[in-house]
Design an enzyme around this catalytic site. Structure first.
Site, PDB file in Angstrom:
ATOM      1  N   GLU A 142       0.829  -1.222   0.000  1.00 57.41           N
ATOM      2  CA  GLU A 142       0.000   0.000   0.000  1.00 57.41           C
ATOM      3  C   GLU A 142       0.857   1.263   0.000  1.00 57.41           C
ATOM      4  O   GLU A 142       0.341   2.352  -0.267  1.00 57.41           O
ATOM      5  CB  GLU A 142      -0.952   0.019   1.198  1.00 57.41           C
ATOM      6  CG  GLU A 142      -2.076  -0.946   1.040  1.00 57.41           C
ATOM      7  CD  GLU A 142      -3.413  -0.426   1.577  1.00 57.41           C
ATOM      8  OE1 GLU A 142      -3.494   0.735   2.007  1.00 57.41           O
ATOM      9  OE2 GLU A 142      -4.356  -1.202   1.545  1.00 57.41           O
ATOM     10  N   TYR A 186      -2.945   4.402   6.979  1.00 59.50           N
ATOM     11  CA  TYR A 186      -2.112   3.195   7.119  1.00 59.50           C
ATOM     12  C   TYR A 186      -0.870   3.286   6.221  1.00 59.50           C
ATOM     13  O   TYR A 186       0.263   3.133   6.688  1.00 59.50           O
ATOM     14  CB  TYR A 186      -2.979   2.002   6.744  1.00 59.50           C
ATOM     15  CG  TYR A 186      -2.301   0.668   6.537  1.00 59.50           C
ATOM     16  CD1 TYR A 186      -1.842  -0.082   7.619  1.00 59.50           C
ATOM     17  CD2 TYR A 186      -2.162   0.131   5.257  1.00 59.50           C
ATOM     18  CE1 TYR A 186      -1.267  -1.334   7.416  1.00 59.50           C
ATOM     19  CE2 TYR A 186      -1.593  -1.113   5.055  1.00 59.50           C
ATOM     20  CZ  TYR A 186      -1.143  -1.847   6.137  1.00 59.50           C
ATOM     21  OH  TYR A 186      -0.579  -3.081   5.937  1.00 59.50           O
ATOM     22  N   TRP A 216      -1.060 -11.311   0.431  1.00 55.39           N
ATOM     23  CA  TRP A 216      -0.787 -12.719   0.780  1.00 55.39           C
ATOM     24  C   TRP A 216      -2.088 -13.303   1.324  1.00 55.39           C
ATOM     25  O   TRP A 216      -2.723 -12.693   2.210  1.00 55.39           O
ATOM     26  CB  TRP A 216       0.288 -12.802   1.871  1.00 55.39           C
ATOM     27  CG  TRP A 216       1.618 -12.212   1.498  1.00 55.39           C
ATOM     28  CD1 TRP A 216       1.914 -11.456   0.394  1.00 55.39           C
ATOM     29  CD2 TRP A 216       2.835 -12.306   2.264  1.00 55.39           C
ATOM     30  NE1 TRP A 216       3.242 -11.079   0.424  1.00 55.39           N
ATOM     31  CE2 TRP A 216       3.819 -11.579   1.547  1.00 55.39           C
ATOM     32  CE3 TRP A 216       3.188 -12.920   3.460  1.00 55.39           C
ATOM     33  CZ2 TRP A 216       5.140 -11.469   2.013  1.00 55.39           C
ATOM     34  CZ3 TRP A 216       4.495 -12.805   3.919  1.00 55.39           C
ATOM     35  CH2 TRP A 216       5.458 -12.093   3.192  1.00 55.39           C
TER      36      TRP A 216
HETATM   37  N1  LIG Z   1      -1.413 -10.277   4.822  1.00 53.68           N
HETATM   38  C1  LIG Z   1      -1.060  -9.437   3.863  1.00 53.68           C
HETATM   39  O1  LIG Z   1      -1.334  -9.643   2.693  1.00 53.68           O
HETATM   40  C2  LIG Z   1      -0.285  -8.192   4.176  1.00 53.68           C
HETATM   41  C3  LIG Z   1      -0.159  -7.265   3.148  1.00 53.68           C
HETATM   42  C4  LIG Z   1       0.584  -6.120   3.375  1.00 53.68           C
HETATM   43  C5  LIG Z   1       1.206  -5.921   4.585  1.00 53.68           C
HETATM   44  N2  LIG Z   1       1.089  -6.842   5.567  1.00 53.68           N
HETATM   45  C6  LIG Z   1       1.781  -6.559   6.836  1.00 53.68           C
HETATM   46  O2  LIG Z   1       2.287  -7.767   7.398  1.00 53.68           O
HETATM   47  C7  LIG Z   1       2.168  -7.730   8.821  1.00 53.68           C
HETATM   48  C8  LIG Z   1       1.403  -8.951   9.325  1.00 53.68           C
HETATM   49  O3  LIG Z   1       0.146  -9.024   8.675  1.00 53.68           O
HETATM   50  P1  LIG Z   1      -0.923 -10.166   8.958  1.00 53.68           P
HETATM   51  O4  LIG Z   1      -1.692 -10.308   7.707  1.00 53.68           O
HETATM   52  O5  LIG Z   1      -0.264 -11.330   9.553  1.00 53.68           O
HETATM   53  O6  LIG Z   1      -1.846  -9.421  10.034  1.00 53.68           O
HETATM   54  P2  LIG Z   1      -2.497  -9.979  11.390  1.00 53.68           P
HETATM   55  O7  LIG Z   1      -3.429  -8.920  11.866  1.00 53.68           O
HETATM   56  O8  LIG Z   1      -3.033 -11.340  11.177  1.00 53.68           O
HETATM   57  O9  LIG Z   1      -1.253 -10.070  12.375  1.00 53.68           O
HETATM   58  C9  LIG Z   1      -0.748  -8.999  13.122  1.00 53.68           C
HETATM   59  C10 LIG Z   1      -0.492  -9.507  14.544  1.00 53.68           C
HETATM   60  O10 LIG Z   1       0.115  -8.447  15.297  1.00 53.68           O
HETATM   61  C11 LIG Z   1      -0.418  -8.484  16.604  1.00 53.68           C
HETATM   62  N3  LIG Z   1      -0.287  -7.153  17.218  1.00 53.68           N
HETATM   63  C12 LIG Z   1      -0.813  -5.996  16.760  1.00 53.68           C
HETATM   64  N4  LIG Z   1      -0.512  -5.001  17.592  1.00 53.68           N
HETATM   65  C13 LIG Z   1       0.213  -5.531  18.618  1.00 53.68           C
HETATM   66  C14 LIG Z   1       0.795  -5.002  19.789  1.00 53.68           C
HETATM   67  N5  LIG Z   1       0.666  -3.709  20.094  1.00 53.68           N
HETATM   68  N6  LIG Z   1       1.479  -5.830  20.597  1.00 53.68           N
HETATM   69  C15 LIG Z   1       1.598  -7.149  20.303  1.00 53.68           C
HETATM   70  N7  LIG Z   1       1.059  -7.720  19.209  1.00 53.68           N
HETATM   71  C16 LIG Z   1       0.367  -6.915  18.367  1.00 53.68           C
HETATM   72  C17 LIG Z   1      -1.888  -8.854  16.411  1.00 53.68           C
HETATM   73  O11 LIG Z   1      -2.453  -9.377  17.593  1.00 53.68           O
HETATM   74  C18 LIG Z   1      -1.795  -9.880  15.282  1.00 53.68           C
HETATM   75  O12 LIG Z   1      -1.720 -11.193  15.786  1.00 53.68           O
HETATM   76  C19 LIG Z   1       1.514  -6.381   9.158  1.00 53.68           C
HETATM   77  O13 LIG Z   1       2.522  -5.468   9.480  1.00 53.68           O
HETATM   78  C20 LIG Z   1       0.842  -5.969   7.872  1.00 53.68           C
HETATM   79  O14 LIG Z   1       0.751  -4.567   7.758  1.00 53.68           O
HETATM   80  C21 LIG Z   1       0.333  -7.969   5.396  1.00 53.68           C
HETATM   81  O1  LIG Z   2     -16.327  -7.771   0.897  1.00 56.17           O
HETATM   82  C1  LIG Z   2     -15.459  -7.134   0.278  1.00 56.17           C
HETATM   83  C2  LIG Z   2     -14.166  -6.828   0.824  1.00 56.17           C
HETATM   84  C3  LIG Z   2     -13.257  -6.121   0.051  1.00 56.17           C
HETATM   85  N1  LIG Z   2     -13.567  -5.719  -1.215  1.00 56.17           N
HETATM   86  C4  LIG Z   2     -12.561  -5.032  -2.067  1.00 56.17           C
HETATM   87  O2  LIG Z   2     -11.507  -5.966  -2.295  1.00 56.17           O
HETATM   88  C5  LIG Z   2     -10.249  -5.286  -2.462  1.00 56.17           C
HETATM   89  C6  LIG Z   2      -9.221  -5.914  -1.558  1.00 56.17           C
HETATM   90  O3  LIG Z   2      -9.545  -5.673  -0.226  1.00 56.17           O
HETATM   91  P1  LIG Z   2      -8.688  -6.187   1.028  1.00 56.17           P
HETATM   92  O4  LIG Z   2      -9.593  -6.130   2.204  1.00 56.17           O
HETATM   93  O5  LIG Z   2      -8.041  -7.481   0.769  1.00 56.17           O
HETATM   94  O6  LIG Z   2      -7.577  -5.066   1.230  1.00 56.17           O
HETATM   95  P2  LIG Z   2      -6.624  -4.269   0.238  1.00 56.17           P
HETATM   96  O7  LIG Z   2      -6.057  -5.134  -0.816  1.00 56.17           O
HETATM   97  O8  LIG Z   2      -7.341  -3.058  -0.250  1.00 56.17           O
HETATM   98  O9  LIG Z   2      -5.538  -3.791   1.264  1.00 56.17           O
HETATM   99  C7  LIG Z   2      -4.693  -4.730   1.918  1.00 56.17           C
HETATM  100  O10 LIG Z   2      -3.526  -4.702   1.213  1.00 56.17           O
HETATM  101  C8  LIG Z   2      -2.286  -4.823   1.784  1.00 56.17           C
HETATM  102  C9  LIG Z   2      -2.196  -4.843   3.287  1.00 56.17           C
HETATM  103  O11 LIG Z   2      -1.368  -3.845   3.766  1.00 56.17           O
HETATM  104  C10 LIG Z   2      -3.439  -4.943   4.021  1.00 56.17           C
HETATM  105  O12 LIG Z   2      -3.616  -6.286   4.316  1.00 56.17           O
HETATM  106  C11 LIG Z   2      -4.610  -4.342   3.352  1.00 56.17           C
HETATM  107  O13 LIG Z   2      -4.446  -2.958   3.484  1.00 56.17           O
HETATM  108  C12 LIG Z   2     -10.566  -3.806  -2.224  1.00 56.17           C
HETATM  109  O14 LIG Z   2     -10.765  -3.195  -3.473  1.00 56.17           O
HETATM  110  C13 LIG Z   2     -11.877  -3.821  -1.456  1.00 56.17           C
HETATM  111  O15 LIG Z   2     -12.637  -2.646  -1.650  1.00 56.17           O
HETATM  112  C14 LIG Z   2     -14.828  -6.010  -1.749  1.00 56.17           C
HETATM  113  O16 LIG Z   2     -15.141  -5.648  -2.889  1.00 56.17           O
HETATM  114  N2  LIG Z   2     -15.727  -6.712  -0.981  1.00 56.17           N
END
Ligand SMILES: NC(=O)c1ccc[n+]([C@@H]2O[C@H](COP(=O)([O-])OP(=O)(O)OC[C@H]3O[C@@H](n4cnc5c(N)ncnc54)[C@H](O)[C@@H]3O)[C@@H](O)[C@H]2O)c1
Ligand SMILES: O=c1ccn([C@@H]2O[C@H](COP(=O)(O)OP(=O)(O)O[C@H]3OC[C@@H](O)[C@H](O)[C@H]3O)[C@@H](O)[C@H]2O)c(=O)[nH]1
Length: 390
Positions: A142, A186, A216
Site C-alpha cells: 500500500e 495506514y 498474501w
Molecule cells: N497479509 C497481507 O497480505 C499483508 C499485506 C501487506 C502488509 N502486511 C503486513 O504484514 C504484517 C502482518 O500481517 P498479517 O496479515 O499477519 O496481520 P495480522 O493482523 O493477522 O497479524 C498482526 C499480529 O500483530 C499483533 N499485534 C498488533 N498489535 C500488537 C501489539 N501492540 N502488541 C503485540 N502484538 C500486536 C496482532 O495481535 C496480530 O496477531 C503487518 O505489518 C501488515 O501490515 C500484510
Molecule cells: O467484501 C469485500 C471486501 C473487500 N472488497 C474489495 O476488495 C479489495 C481488496 O480488499 P482487502 O480487504 O483485501 O484489502 P486491500 O487489498 O485493499 O488492502 C490490503 O492490502 C495490503 C495490506 O497492507 C493490508 O492487508 C490491506 O491494506 C478492495 O478493493 C476492497 O474494496 C470487496 O469488494 N468486498
C-alpha cells in the site's frame, strides 16, 4: 527435545547457524505460517510475541512435538511493556509483523492505525539500532498507493504501458489521496516507518530488510464474523468472501469490484521470508516486493472464481445471485479510497534471492477454501440454525 533438521546451507553454500528470532505479531496470519515453517524445517528458536496466540496454539501446546523448547510465547502488548527490549537484546534477529492492517480500520480508526503502524514500531527500530540487532520489518504494497496510470484519461493508451503501473521498489512514487481520505492513514504511517528504518541504516548502520507484501492469502487469514471474530467486523477480502460463501449470501462488490489485485499463496510468500532470514548478506539494506505478478484479477473476477471454487470443494451449487454491488461509503464508511492496481516488479527479489512464486490463483483458492469449508461450515450451520430454534 530439539528437532534434528539436516544442516541448512544458505544461497552461497555456507552453513546456517541456528538463530534466536524475536517475532513480534507472531500470533497473526503471517506470523503463524512463519512460525510453522521455522519449527518444521529449521533449527531456529522463536520468541513469539503477541497479545493473542490462538493461531499458533497447535505449535505451543503439545509437549511431544519435536520442536519443544524452540518456541516460547510471550503475551505482551508492545505499546507498553518493558520486557520488549530484553527480548530483542537476547535475539539475533527481530521480525516485526505487529500492526493494524485491515482496511475497514484505516478510515474508521485512523488514530489507532497511525499509532500501531508508526508510533508503536518506533521502539522496536530503536532497540534494534541501539543493540546492533538485525531487523526484518513488515511494511506493505500500500505504500505505493495509486498507480501513475490511474491519473491518465480513461482512454489513454499509456494506461497499457507497464511503466505506468508496475510497482518498483526503487523508482515508483508513493501516490496517496488527500488527507480527508483517511484510508491512506495506514499507507502513510507505513511509509514513514520505512523511511525511519532506512535512515537508521544510513546514519547508524542498522542492519535491516523491509518486506512489502502484495495481498498474501491462505488459511487462518483474519476471522469469520460471528464465528471467531465480531459479528459486525469487516475482515480483508478473502475472509469477507469466504464468510459470504459459507453463509450462502451474495458476495459484496465494493464500487463495482473494478480494483485489481495480485494474490499470492501464503506458503509461497513464506519461502521468500525464510530466504531473507537465512541470507542476511543478500537481504540486508533491501526493500523487497513479495507478490505474484501472474495472479492478477479484478475483485469481481476474484468473486467469480471463489464462487466456482467453493462450489467445487463444498459440493453445493452456487446461489442464484452470487454477487451484489455496494458503495464504498456504505461498506467502509466516509474517507475510504482504494488502490486501483497492484503488480509487483520482481527484479530485486529475483536478483538478490532467486525467488519466484509458484502457486496459481485457482490452486491457492482451492486449498484455502477447502480449509475454510472444513473449519467453518459446521459452525456456521449451527449459528444459522440457533435463532430459528429459539
Ligand atoms: N497479509 C497481507 O497480505 C499483508 C499485506 C501487506 C502488509 N502486511 C503486513 O504484514 C504484517 C502482518 O500481517 P498479517 O496479515 O499477519 O496481520 P495480522 O493482523 O493477522 O497479524 C498482526 C499480529 O500483530 C499483533 N499485534 C498488533 N498489535 C500488537 C501489539 N501492540 N502488541 C503485540 N502484538 C500486536 C496482532 O495481535 C496480530 O496477531 C503487518 O505489518 C501488515 O501490515 C500484510
Ligand atoms: O467484501 C469485500 C471486501 C473487500 N472488497 C474489495 O476488495 C479489495 C481488496 O480488499 P482487502 O480487504 O483485501 O484489502 P486491500 O487489498 O485493499 O488492502 C490490503 O492490502 C495490503 C495490506 O497492507 C493490508 O492487508 C490491506 O491494506 C478492495 O478493493 C476492497 O474494496 C470487496 O469488494 N468486498
Amino acid at each position: 527435545m530439539t528437532s534434528s533438521s539436516p544442516v541448512r546451507v544458505d544461497l552461497d553454500g555456507n552453513t546456517i547457524k541456528p538463530l534466536t528470532i524475536c517475532m513480534i505479531g507472531a500470533g497473526g496470519f503471517i506470523g503463524s505460517h512463519l512460525c510453522e515453517k521455522l519449527m518444521n524445517e529449521t533449527n531456529h528458536t522463536v520468541l513469539a510475541v503477541d497479545v493473542y496466540n490462538d493461531k499458533i496454539k497447535h505449535l505451543l501446546e503439545p509437549e511431544s512435538v519435536p520442536w519443544t523448547g524452540r518456541i516460547q510465547f510471550h503475551r505482551l502488548n508492545i505499546k507498553n511493556d518493558s520486557r520488549l527490549e530484553g527480548l530483542i537484546k537476547c535475539s539475533d534477529l527481530t521480525i516485526n509483523l505487529a500492526a493494524i492492517c485491515t482496511p475497514a480500520d484505516y478510515n474508521t480508526r485512523p488514530l489507532d492505525t497511525i499509532y500501531s503502524n508508526f508510533i508503536d514500531a518506533l521502539p522496536v527500530v530503536k532497540y534494534c539500532s541501539e543493540n546492533n540487532k538485525r531487523l526484518i520489518h513488515f511494511s506493505t504494497c500500500e505504500v505505493y498507493g495509486k498507480t501513475i496510470g490511474s491519473y491518465l484519461p480513461k482512454d489513454s493508451p499509456l494506461r497499457q504501458d507497464p511503466a505506468y503501473y508496475i510497482l518498483k521498489e526503487d523508482t515508483s512514487p508513493c501516490i496517496f489521496g488527500s488527507v480527508e481520505k483517511q484510508r491512506w492513514s495506514y499507507a502513510c504511517a507505513k511509509q514513514l516507518i520505512e523511511r525511519l528504518i532506512y535512515a537508521e541504516g544510513a546514519e547508524n548502520g542498522l542492519e535491516f530488510t523491509i518486506v512489502r507484501p502484495f495481498n498474501w492469502i491462505g488459511p487462518r487469514m483474519d476471522f469469520i464474523p460471528g464465528i471467531d471474530g465480531p459479528s459486525e467486523g469487516v475482515p480483508r477480502v478473502l475472509a469477507c468472501f469466504s464468510n459470504n460463501l459459507l453463509r450462502r449470501e451474495p458476495l459484496k462488490l465494493v464500487d463495482g469490484g473494478e480494483s485489481q489485485r495480485t494474490f499470492i499463496y501464503i506458503k509461497d510468500a513464506i519461502e521468500a521470508v525464510l530466504l531473507m532470514i537465512e541470507n542476511p548478506a543478500r537481504a540486508s539494506g533491501h526493500i523487497f516486493n513479495v507478490g505474484n505478478p501472474n495472479n492478477e484479477v479484478t475483485v469481481r473476477q476474484l468473486a467469480e472464481m471463489m464462487t466456482q471454487v467453493y462450489s467445487k470443494v463444498s459440493g453445493e451449487d452456487s446461489i442464484e445471485t452470487p454477487t451484489v454491488d455496494v458503495s464504498s461509503k456504505e461498506f467502509y464508511g466516509e474517507g475510504y479510497d482504494d488502490s486501483d492496481k497492484r503488480i509487483p516488479d520482481m527484479t530485486i527479489i529475483n536478483k538478490q534471492l532467486g525467488w519466484n512464486p509458484k502457486t496459481s490463483l485457482w490452486d491457492l483458492l482451492e486449498s484455502t477454501l477447502t480449509y475454510q469449508h472444513r473449519t467453518y461450515a459446521e459452525a456456521i450451520k449451527q449459528a444459522i440454525a440457533k435463532p430459528a430454534a429459539n
